[in-house]
Design an enzyme around this catalytic site. Structure first.
Site: not given
Ligand code: CA2
Length: 150
Positions: A95, A88, A109-110, A119, A85, A17
């Site tokens: 499963d 988490h 990415l982060s 998280r 998200a 998402p």
């Molecule tokens: O760091 C990552 O790749 C995450 O999977 C990104 C998710 C976050 O919920 C995870 O904790 C870490 C969120 C992706 C949301 O992407 C956006 C991109 C642009 C603007 C807003 C959200």
């Protein structure tokens, strides 16, 4: 029908998402590359590695689960999974990963463990074969290189 015992050269790259919004907001966290940019990087690296990538994104948990099943049925080499998200929250994804033979590499990415406490738990990580996080778009490339070694 039994799944193919010999893994193909296809690596499925599943994105959860909001990752369709990459490059449009929060560049300080996620960088300025779009998901299409990342797909292009992966296609280039896959060619060098003799692999093929199939990059998909959905905002729906069930789509991600269906695609994990599809990767398994098709005998994919590996799945790179940035579940966003759902990482988490989703016992259903946990499963699904446990139910399939295809190795799943968790990608972020982060680095979620350096962010808010909510998280820090990763249901995906409880079943993933490996993880790469905190490198921005390069996380996907490093994960693809790991998939090439499987
Ligand atoms: O760091 C990552 O790749 C995450 O999977 C990104 C998710 C976050 O919920 C995870 O904790 C870490 C969120 C992706 C949301 O992407 C956006 C991109 C642009 C603007 C807003 C959200």
């Amino acid at each position: 029908m039994a799944s193919n015992p010999k893994p193909s050269n296809v690596v499925m790259v599943l994105n959860g998402p909001n990752l369709n919004l990459l490059g449009t907001r929060e560049p300080e966290i996620y960088g300025s590359a779009t998901l299409d940019d990342i797909a292009g990087m992966l296609e280039d690296r896959a060619r060098e590695l003799g692999l093929e990538v199939d990059v998909r994104q959905s905002n729906h948990e069930g789509h991600l689960i269906d695609w994990l099943h599809e990767a398994n049925a098709d005998g994919a080499r590996a799945v790179l999974l940035n579940a966003g998200a759902y990482t988490h929250t989703s016992i259903a994804l946990l499963d699904a990963i446990k139910a399939i033979a295809v190795p799943v590499i968790e990608v972020h990415l982060s680095d979620p463990t350096n962010r808010e406490p909510f998280r820090h738990i990763s249901y995906v990580g409880m079943a993933a074969a490996d993880e790469v996080k905190g490198l921005g778009p390069q996380s996907y490339v490093v994960a693809l290189e790991k998939a090439a070694l499987l």
